[in-house]
Scaffold this motif. Structure first.
Motif: not given
Length: 778
Positions: A529-531, A534-535, A539, A541, A543-544
């Motif tokens: 999951r996003l940091s 980033d959260a 956006s 997105t 997750g990675h």
């Protein structure tokens, strides 16, 4: 005959001893037995008894002294005359065959009152308990103070040099009559006194019984005891006259009569004997003081009266016994508390209440503990007591990140730091930033007091505690979500696992039990999951995804060391693209090699399976072949196939691809057709080529009246079904060998009663409307 033998024996003994005594003064032959006095005969009898000679010894001794047979004969006559005289005397004292007491009904009374467990009166359970009985006992050891009475049976056992047994009953004169001795008065004596008197009298018959070194002994026992009649009157459950054994006590009588009833006294029971009060019984002496002395033995003609209880009070509350108690004059509230077993452990002793009925209503009287001994009670009082409050006077508590959380004693000046020290200090994982004290105000509302745990622990800050303060110190684990990772897919033990700092992909696979045989170790997906940073940015997105690989043996390597996992990572281990578990299909019936075959190709079909099995046999009925397939959704199901077409056009659309656990069955050629359902005579008949279903139904006798002809259908051996078509002219389906013709019944039609009622109502309304129109038009 027995009496004659005893007389002859006595003659020989007496004659021997008499002649032996006379031999000292004159010749035995000159003794005239007929002229001997009665006293001399008695003296000779006693001497013979003391000597203990046998019959042969007495005869031999008489002859040795020179006695003639005539003298022996004369002696016998004298003793017979004396025996007759004594027997006549005993007849004067003998008891009649049936004593007046025995002529009466000696049936012992039984309890008629039912056991009652609903009585709240204290002591009632004593006479209404199935596990406790005061049933009178008949077969008991006779007490030494038992008083002998008319009708008692006495058993006297004689043993030693002489043996005998006497069964004697006390007659109406209070006597027992002992053979060869006469009457002995025993009525009114205790058992111990009677035994001594009887043994003393028996020494007249058995001389050595009273010697210094006796050779004959006697023992007195009681046989059948007499019964007595007692009147149970007053407030008992079943008053009346009761027949009891002579050993019965007052409690025995009360038990048989059911005991005192709801209003009967337990503390003023009177026993009247010979028109006088013999005893006043207080059952509380037994129940409270364990004193059974009031339980006296009853006598014939006794009257037991249970009067109404004069003063009853009710105990209800925190006492060991609750119920209705009886109070005597002069007894105080503390006596009642003692009767009730005392207070319970949680009782509030500061105030006991009396609810008292008055002419104006009711009143409450508060009694302090120290006044219990001076507070009198009146009839109808209710005494009650409550529990002490569950509030603590000096309690503080601490919960959370300390070694020993719980409640502790509050003392004046107790500080928060001291309480933490009492709880054995903080845990290493304690959150040092904040703690909270919940304090109760005077109106029982609460206030929150926050504090810095680190400052309290270091001594920079101190807070004095108050009673009932509740301290809460949390761990840093409590204040954040516990991080974890998830491993799923081709691992042995998939699931969530706690995340630890420095955990690698290999560690995660290790926790999940390792890879399965079908796992692709070169394609492992890690969803992250996003940091936090980033959260915070909006956006698309969310997750990675990271693709990684790992050694199947989980050896340490560069990839493993570099692939560090983060909290909330989701690891998915994919299945190798071409990995399949061994799959098997089965073929049975008319093939060369029936059995199980492995699926080695994804394109393997039914025709391939038949070819692998060596083809069909000449008896194979291809139109009847069936395929059974298993699925997790439907379970086992039959798939309709046409094996003839499949073998004629292999690898066509009808030639199905095989799946794991498929079962192909090719039956032997069938020659019959089965007809079932609503026909006259269901059975199987021989197949005839070119015939339809109607023909076979006619062969069974035709349709039944309730047959649904248009729904007739044919079920073919391979699982397919053909139905009857047409409306006016029906076209019945064709029939093949092994088919089943099914004729269903017509469904029962429910009569639409509601519809007919609606029609009738409508017609009635129309008639009324028409009549109205006609009247208006006139």
């Amino acid at each position: 005959m027995k009496h004659l033998l005893q007389t002859m024996l006595t003659v020989f003994f007496c004659l021997a001893m008499l002649l032996a005594a006379q031999a000292q003064t004159q010749d035995v032959k000159n003794v005239d037995v007929k002229s001997l006095s009665q006293s001399e005969i008695d003296k000779a009898q006693k001497a013979m008894s003391d000597a203990g000679l046998s019959e042969e010894e007495a005869i031999q001794l008489a002859r040795q002294r020179g006695a003639t047979e005539q003298q022996i004969s004369d002696m016998r006559k004298r003793l017979q005359e004396q025996d007759t005289s004594k027997q006549n005397m005993y007849n004067l004292y003998e008891e009649p065959e049936t004593l007046p007491e025995e002529q009466e009904d000696t049936y012992l009374s039984q309890r008629k009152a039912e056991l009652r467990t609903d009585l709240e009166v204290f002591g009632a359970y004593l006479f209404n308990n199935e596990n406790l009985t005061f049933e009178p006992q008949v077969n008991i050891q006779t007490p030494k103070n038992y008083e002998i009475g008319f009708g008692d049976q006495l058993l006297i056992q004689i043993w030693g040099n002489s043996q005998n047994t006497y069964q004697l009953r006390v007659n109406n004169n209070g006597q027992i009559v002992i053979p060869d001795l006469g009457p002995v008065y025993v009525a009114g004596l205790s058992f111990d006194e009677a035994e001594k008197k009887i043994v003393k009298n028996l020494t007249a018959i058995y001389a050595d019984m009273g010697a210094d070194n006796p050779g004959t002994f006697a023992q007195l026992d009681m046989g059948q005891l007499r019964s007595i009649r007692v009147n149970m009157l007053g407030e008992v459950v079943t008053p009346g006259t009761y027949t009891l054994p002579v050993t019965a006590t007052v409690f025995n009588g009360l038990y048989l009569s059911g005991g005192p009833n709801e209003i009967g006294s337990f503390r003023n029971i009177k026993v009247i004997r010979n028109n006088k009060i013999e005893k006043v019984i207080d059952i509380y002496n037994l129940l409270i003081n364990a004193d059974p002395s009031d339980n006296i033995t009853l006598k014939d003609g006794d009257i037991v009266i249970v009067p109404p209880a004069e003063k009853q009070v009710v105990v209800n509350g925190e006492f060991k016994r609750n119920g209705i108690f009886e109070i005597k004059e002069g007894e105080m509230l503390n006596d009642l508390v003692r009767f009730a077993g005392g207070f319970n452990a949680g009782a509030f002793l500061g105030n006991t209440q009396i609810v008292r009925k008055t002419q104006q209503g009711q009143q409450i009287i508060d009694v302090p503990y120290e006044q219990l001994g001076t507070t009198p009670l009146v009839k109808g009082d209710t005494i009650q007591n409550t529990l002490i409050t569950d509030r603590f006077e000096n309690r503080v508590s601490i919960e959370g990140a300390v070694y020993h959380p719980g409640e502790y004693e509050w003392t004046e000046g107790l500080s928060l730091a001291q309480l933490i020290e009492k709880a054995d200090k903080l845990l290493p994982e304690a959150f040092k930033g904040r703690g909270l004290i919940t304090r109760y105000n005077s109106d029982r509302t609460t206030s929150a007091i926050a504090f810095d745990v680190e400052d309290i622990n270091s001594g920079k800050q101190n807070i004095l505690l108050q009673p009932d303060d509740e301290v809460l110190i949390k761990t840093h684990f409590d204040l954040k979500e516990q991080p974890y990772i998830t491993v799923n897919g081709e691992v042995l033990e998939p699931g969530p696992f706690n995340w630890s700092k420095g955990m690698t992909l290999g560690d995660a696979i290790f926790l999940a039990g390792g890879l399965t045989e079908g796992a692709d170790s070169t394609f492992i997906e890690i969803a992250r999951r996003l940091s936090y940073n980033d959260a915070t940015v909006l956006s698309d997105t969310i997750g990675h995804v990271i693709i990684a690989n790992i050694s199947r043996g989980l050896q340490f390597g560069k990839n493993d060391a570099e692939m560090k996992l983060q909290p909330w990572d989701q690891v998915s281990v994919r299945t190798a693209p071409n990995f399949k578990q061994n799959e098997t299909v089965f073929i049975s019936g008319e093939v060369t090699y029936a059995g199980a075959y492995a699926i080695t190709n994804k394109q393997m079909r039914i025709s391939d399976l038949v070819q692998m099995a060596g083809g069909t046999t000449p008896k194979a009925y291809l139109q009847g072949a069936t395929l059974e397939r298993f699925s997790e959704e439907l379970g086992a199901e039959q798939v309709a196939i046409n094996l003839q077409n499949i073998l004629n056009t292999p690898r066509s659309d009808k030639d199905l691809l095989l799946k794991n656990s498929d079962r192909l069955n090719i039956p032997e050629f069938m020659q019959t057709v089965k007809i079932i359902g609503s026909v006259q005579n269901p059975f199987s008949i021989t197949f005839e080529s070119g015939r339809n279903a109607r023909y076979y139904v006619e062969r069974t006798g035709g349709f039944q009246a309730q047959a649904n002809k248009k729904k007739t259908y044919v079920q073919y051996p391979n699982g397919e079904t053909a139905v009857t078509k047409g409306f006016i002219f029906r076209r019945y389906p064709k029939v093949t060998p092994g088919s089943v013709v099914v004729v269903p019944e017509k469904p029962e039609k429910e009569r639409p009663q509601g519809l007919w009622l609606a029609i009738a109502s409508t017609m009635s309304s129309m008639a009324v409307a028409i009549a109205t129109v006609i009247n208006v038009s006139k």
